[in-house]
Scaffold this motif. Structure first.
Motif, short mmCIF file in Angstrom:
data_model
loop_
_atom_site.label_atom_id
_atom_site.label_comp_id
_atom_site.label_asym_id
_atom_site.label_seq_id
_atom_site.Cartn_x
_atom_site.Cartn_y
_atom_site.Cartn_z
N CYS A 192 0.86 -1.19 0.00
CA CYS A 192 0.00 0.00 0.00
C CYS A 192 0.90 1.24 0.00
O CYS A 192 1.76 1.40 0.88
CB CYS A 192 -0.89 0.02 1.22
SG CYS A 192 -1.83 1.55 1.40
N GLU A 225 -7.91 3.97 13.34
CA GLU A 225 -6.70 4.26 14.12
C GLU A 225 -7.00 4.98 15.43
O GLU A 225 -6.90 4.42 16.48
CB GLU A 225 -5.67 5.04 13.28
CG GLU A 225 -5.47 4.54 11.84
CD GLU A 225 -5.34 3.03 11.66
OE1 GLU A 225 -5.39 2.27 12.62
OE2 GLU A 225 -5.21 2.58 10.50
N MET A 241 0.32 4.20 0.83
CA MET A 241 0.10 5.20 1.88
C MET A 241 1.23 5.17 2.91
O MET A 241 1.57 6.19 3.49
CB MET A 241 -1.24 4.96 2.60
CG MET A 241 -2.47 5.08 1.72
SD MET A 241 -2.61 6.68 0.90
CE MET A 241 -2.98 7.74 2.28
N GLY A 242 1.78 4.00 3.15
CA GLY A 242 2.96 3.90 4.01
C GLY A 242 2.78 4.42 5.43
O GLY A 242 3.66 5.12 5.95
N CYS A 243 1.68 4.09 6.08
CA CYS A 243 1.49 4.50 7.49
C CYS A 243 2.67 3.94 8.30
O CYS A 243 3.13 2.83 8.04
CB CYS A 243 0.18 3.98 8.03
SG CYS A 243 -1.25 4.59 7.13
N LYS A 254 -4.31 9.19 5.40
CA LYS A 254 -5.50 8.50 4.88
C LYS A 254 -6.78 8.93 5.60
O LYS A 254 -7.87 8.63 5.14
CB LYS A 254 -5.31 6.99 5.04
CG LYS A 254 -5.19 6.56 6.49
CD LYS A 254 -5.01 5.08 6.63
CE LYS A 254 -4.84 4.71 8.10
NZ LYS A 254 -4.71 3.29 8.31
N SER A 296 2.53 -2.72 4.34
CA SER A 296 3.03 -1.71 3.41
C SER A 296 4.56 -1.78 3.36
O SER A 296 5.17 -1.79 2.28
CB SER A 296 2.56 -0.32 3.85
OG SER A 296 3.16 0.67 3.09
N PHE A 336 3.24 2.47 11.03
CA PHE A 336 3.22 1.19 11.76
C PHE A 336 2.94 0.02 10.85
O PHE A 336 2.96 -1.13 11.29
CB PHE A 336 2.13 1.23 12.84
CG PHE A 336 0.75 1.45 12.24
CD1 PHE A 336 0.01 0.39 11.78
CD2 PHE A 336 0.23 2.72 12.11
CE1 PHE A 336 -1.24 0.58 11.21
CE2 PHE A 336 -1.01 2.94 11.52
CZ PHE A 336 -1.74 1.86 11.08
N CYS A 337 2.66 0.27 9.56
CA CYS A 337 2.05 -0.76 8.71
C CYS A 337 3.10 -1.73 8.14
O CYS A 337 3.86 -1.39 7.24
CB CYS A 337 1.27 -0.12 7.58
SG CYS A 337 0.43 -1.34 6.56
N SER A 380 -8.70 2.45 2.74
CA SER A 380 -8.52 3.58 3.64
C SER A 380 -9.73 4.51 3.48
O SER A 380 -10.42 4.50 2.46
CB SER A 380 -7.22 4.32 3.32
OG SER A 380 -7.19 4.72 1.97
N GLU A 391 -4.35 -4.52 0.17
CA GLU A 391 -4.28 -3.61 1.32
C GLU A 391 -5.19 -2.40 1.17
O GLU A 391 -5.69 -1.87 2.15
CB GLU A 391 -2.84 -3.13 1.54
CG GLU A 391 -2.05 -3.97 2.50
CD GLU A 391 -1.69 -5.32 1.91
OE1 GLU A 391 -2.01 -6.34 2.54
OE2 GLU A 391 -1.11 -5.36 0.82
N ASN A 392 -5.34 -1.92 -0.05
CA ASN A 392 -6.12 -0.69 -0.24
C ASN A 392 -6.75 -0.72 -1.62
O ASN A 392 -6.42 0.07 -2.50
CB ASN A 392 -5.19 0.53 -0.07
CG ASN A 392 -5.94 1.76 0.41
OD1 ASN A 392 -7.16 1.84 0.29
ND2 ASN A 392 -5.21 2.70 0.96
S1 SF4 Z 1 -2.44 1.00 7.44
FE1 SF4 Z 1 -3.80 0.86 5.67
S2 SF4 Z 1 -3.63 2.82 4.59
FE2 SF4 Z 1 -1.89 2.68 6.01
S3 SF4 Z 1 -0.25 1.82 4.76
FE3 SF4 Z 1 -1.24 0.12 5.78
S4 SF4 Z 1 -2.77 -0.62 4.33
FE4 SF4 Z 1 -2.15 1.45 3.69
#
Ligand code: SF4
Length: 583
Positions: A204, A309, A206-208, A317, A214, A210-211, A284, A254-255
C-alpha cells in the motif's frame, strides 16, 4: 548461482519444491512461539476475541504460498498448517531441492526449528524464507537459511527457477476461509457459500508508519500489482465465478479502492456483463470517500475493513474525515464495516485511555479490531524506536509475544508496567458490552441494505441485496431470537435484539416469525453448549493441507517418468511412518 543479482537454482524448473507454512498447533503456549492469545483464527485473534460463543471462528489459508505455487511450473508441493511431526514426516519421506517457509516474526522459533530439521533430513536442499519475518534485520544470523525473500515472492520464485517473470499471473482458485463457526454452529462449506479469495495487488503506497504490510512491499509510494487493469481483474473473477460457483470475492488487497481507475473499469465491466457480485475489501477512509455512494453500491462493496486508528491520529489516509459519519453512511447502505483502532498511540496515557476507547466504540462498526501500537521490523515506527533506544531486547520481550495482542515490545512514553494488556482487553470488552455481538450488528446492517436497496433500479444491486439478505427470513431471524433470549437480563441489548427482530418480522412477514422460533431455540442451545466448551478451555486449530501442482502429481504417478522428466534419479531418504494429512 546469481543472475542480475538474483539467485538462480541450477536445476531451474526441474527442481522439486516444497512450500510450507509454520507448524501448529497454534492456540497454545509452547517453546516454539505458539501463544494461546495468538491463534490461527483472524477474527478470534484480533476482532471478536472477547465475544465468547458469538465470536466468528474461521481460518484462512496461506494465500501467499498458494499464489506462488499456482505460478510455478516446477513440481511443487504445498504444506499448509502442518504439525511439527507432519512437517518432519514430509521432509523425511520425500526429496526436495528447494524448501520455502513463510512466517511472521512471532514465528521465528518455528522457522528456526524447521530450518534445523531441513538441514538434518535434506542437507542438499536450498532453504528460502519469506513473509513478514523477512524484514527482521539480523535474520540471517538467527536462522540457518540460504535465501531471504523480502517483498513479493511470486516473481522472485519464477526468476529463481528460470521461468518468465513477465508471464500473466495465474490466480489460485480458492475460497477465502474454512472451518467457519459462530454461536456453536458450523458454517459448513456449501458450494458458493464462501467468498473466493482475490489478490489484485500487494502493498500500500500510503505507508502509514506502523504498517508492516506496506513496509514489506516497499513502504510509502510502493505496491505491486498482480492485475494492473480492471479488464485483467474481471477476467480472473469470471474464472473464479465459473470454477468455484461464487459471486462474492474477499479482496485481499491492502487498499483496493485506492486503485481507482482499475476499480471503476471493473465496475463498467460488471455492469456491461450484468454481474451481481459482492466485494469485501480493505480500504482507507480517503480512498472510500473518493467514490460516490452509488459507485460503491453498484461495485458490490458489501464489507469494508477500514483503519480508524484513533481520534487526531494524523494519518494522511484520515485527513479531513469524520470517521463516525462515514461509518454511519456506509452501514446505513448495508455496507458492513470492520473498523480498526490502535491502542497505545504516542498521545495515549492512562488518563485519556478511557476516552480513546469510548471514541472507538462510538463508531458502532459491525466488527472492531483493536491492536497495540507495535513497531514491527521494517516499518518506520520500528526505525524510530530503534533510533531512540526504546525497543525492548529479545531477552526481555520474546519475539513470539510481539503480535499486538499482548504487550508493547518497547517502552511507551506514558503507558508502563504492562498496563496496555488490560487497556486492550478493556477496549474489546467495552465494544462488546455497548454494541453487543458483531452478529447482531451485522444483521442490522444487512437489514438496512435491504430496506435501502430492495427496489434499486439496477438489477445487479437488487439481486446481490436479495442474495445477501435472504437468510434474514430464516437463520438470521433465528439467531436474533436466540440473542434476544440470551440477553434477557440485559435490558439494553435485549431491547436492541427485540427491535431488530420486530423490524425483520415487519419486513418479511410471517415466515421468519415461525422459522425464528425453531431455529432460535436450536441456536440458543448451541450457543449455551459453545459457551460451556469455551469455558472448559476448547480451542480450534486449522486442518492440514497437502496440495501438489500438476508437475508434482505427475512425478508421484510415474516416478520413472518423473526421473526422466527431471533428467536424474529420484533419491530415497530415511523413511518415517507416514502421517495422515487431511486435504
Ligand atoms: S495502514 Fe492501511 S492505509 Fe496505512 S499503509 Fe497500511 S494498508 Fe495502507
Amino acid at each position: 548461482m546469481l543472475k542480475n543479482n538474483q539467485p538462480v537454482h541450477p536445476l531451474g524448473t526441474r527442481a522439486r519444491v516444497l512450500l510450507t507454512s509454520v507448524f501448529g498447533p497454534y492456540a497454545q503456549d509452547d517453546d516454539y512461539g505458539s501463544r494461546k492469545n495468538n491463534p490461527m483464527e483472524l477474527y478470534q485473534n484480533q476482532v471478536t476475541r472477547v465475544q465468547g460463543g458469538f465470536s466468528l471462528r474461521m481460518f484462512h489459508r496461506s494465500f501467499g504460498l498458494m499464489m506462488i505455487q499456482a505460478n510455478l511450473t516446477a513440481p511443487c508441493t504445498l504444506l499448509d498448517f502442518p504439525t511439527l511431526e507432519q512437517f518432519r514426516s514430509e521432509i523425511s519421506r520425500n526429496v526436495y531441492d528447494v524448501i520455502g517457509i513463510s512466517g511472521i516474526l512471532p514465528n521465528i522459533g518455528k522457522v528456526r526449528k524447521m530450518c534445523e530439521l531441513i538441514r538434518q533430513y535434506q542437507p542438499t536442499a536450498t532453504i528460502i524464507v519469506g513473509g513478514h519475518i523477512a524484514n527482521k534485520e539480523d535474520l540471517r544470523q538467527t536462522i540457518d537459511t540460504d535465501h531471504i525473500v523480502r517483498g513479493e515472492g511470486v516473481r522472485w520464485f519464477q526468476r529463481y527457477l528460470g521461468q518468465d517473470d513477465q508471464a500473466p499471473v495465474h490466480h489460485p482458485m480458492a475460497t477465502s476461509g474454512f472451518g467457519g463457526r459462530i454461536m456453536g454452529i458450523n458454517l459448513g462449506n456449501r458450494t458458493g457459500g464462501t467468498a473466493a479469495i482475490l489478490i489484485p495487488s500487494v502493498g500500500c503506497p500510503m505507508g502509514c508508519n506502523f504498517c508492516s504490510t506496506s513496509a514489506l512491499f516497499g513502504g510509502k509510494g510502493n505496491f505491486f500489482n498482480f492485475y494492473e487493469t480492471g479488464d485483467a481483474l474481471f477476467e480472473v473473477m469470471c474464472k473464479m465465478e465459473k470454477t468455484l460457483h461464487v459471486r462474492s470475492f474477499f479482496t485481499l488487497d491492502e487498499n483496493f479502492l485506492l486503485h481507482k481507475t482499475r476499480a471503476l473499469r471493473l465496475l463498467e465491466l460488471m455492469q456491461e456483463n450484468g454481474k451481481s457480485w459482492a466485494l469485501y475489501v480493505f480500504s482507507s477512509a480517503r480512498a472510500l470517500q473518493s467514490y460516490t455512494m452509488d459507485q460503491l453500491v453498484r461495485l458490490g462493496i458489501s464489507w469494508v475493513w477500514m483503519g480508524l486508528e484513533g481520534e487526531e491520529s494524523a494519518y494522511d489516509k484520515l485527513l479531513g474525515t469524520d470517521t463516525r459519519a462515514l461509518v454511519d453512511r456506509l452501514q446505513s447502505q448495508g455496507i458492513r464495516v470492520l473498523g480498526s483502532s490502535i491502542i497505545g498511540l504516542e498521545n495515549h496515557t492512562p488518563e485519556n485511555i478511557q476516552a480513546v476507547i469510548d471514541y472507538a466504540v462510538s463508531h458502532d462498526t459491525v466488527f472492531h479490531q483493536f491492536m497495540l501500537y507495535t513497531p514491527v521490523a521494517g516499518t518506520p515506527l520500528y526505525e524510530k524506536h530503534k533510533r531512540d533506544g526504546s525497543l525492548l531486547p529479545e531477552a526481555e520481550f520474546p519475539n513470539a509475544d510481539a503480535h499486538g495482542q499482548y504487550r508493547f515490545n518497547y517502552r511507551h512514553p506514558h503507558i508502563r508496567d504492562g498496563r496496555e494488556e488490560q487497556y486492550l482487553l478493556q477496549a474489546f470488552m467495552e465494544d462488546f458490552r455497548v454494541n453487543g455481538p458483531s452478529l447482531l450488528r451485522m444483521i442490522r446492517v444487512l437489514l438496512n441494505g435491504w430496506q435501502r436497496h430492495r427496489n434499486h433500479p439496477d438489477p445487479c444491486v437488487r439481486n446481490r441485496v436479495f442474495r445477501e439478505t435472504f437468510p434474514l427470513r430464516s437463520i438470521y431471524a433465528g439467531a436474533v431470537w436466540a440473542m434476544r433470549k440470551w440477553y434477557r437480563n440485559d435490558p439494553r441489548l435485549h431491547q436492541k435484539a427485540e427491535r431488530l427482530l420486530e423490524d425483520i418480522y415487519a419486513g418479511f412477514g410471517w415466515v421468519p416469525r415461525i422459522v425464528a422460533l425453531v431455529v432460535g431455540r436450536y441456536a440458543f442451545f448451541t450457543l449455551k453448549r459453545e459457551e460451556a466448551r469455551l469455558a472448559a478451555g476448547q480451542t480450534y486449530e486449522p486442518r492440514t493441507f497437502l496440495e501438489k501442482n500438476e508437475a508434482a502429481l505427475a512425478l508421484d504417478k510415474a516416478p520413472a517418468l518423473g526421473s526422466k522428466v527431471l533428467g536424474r534419479d529420484r533419491q530415497t531418504v530415511a523413511h518415517e511412518p507416514s502421517t495422515v494429512l487431511t486435504a
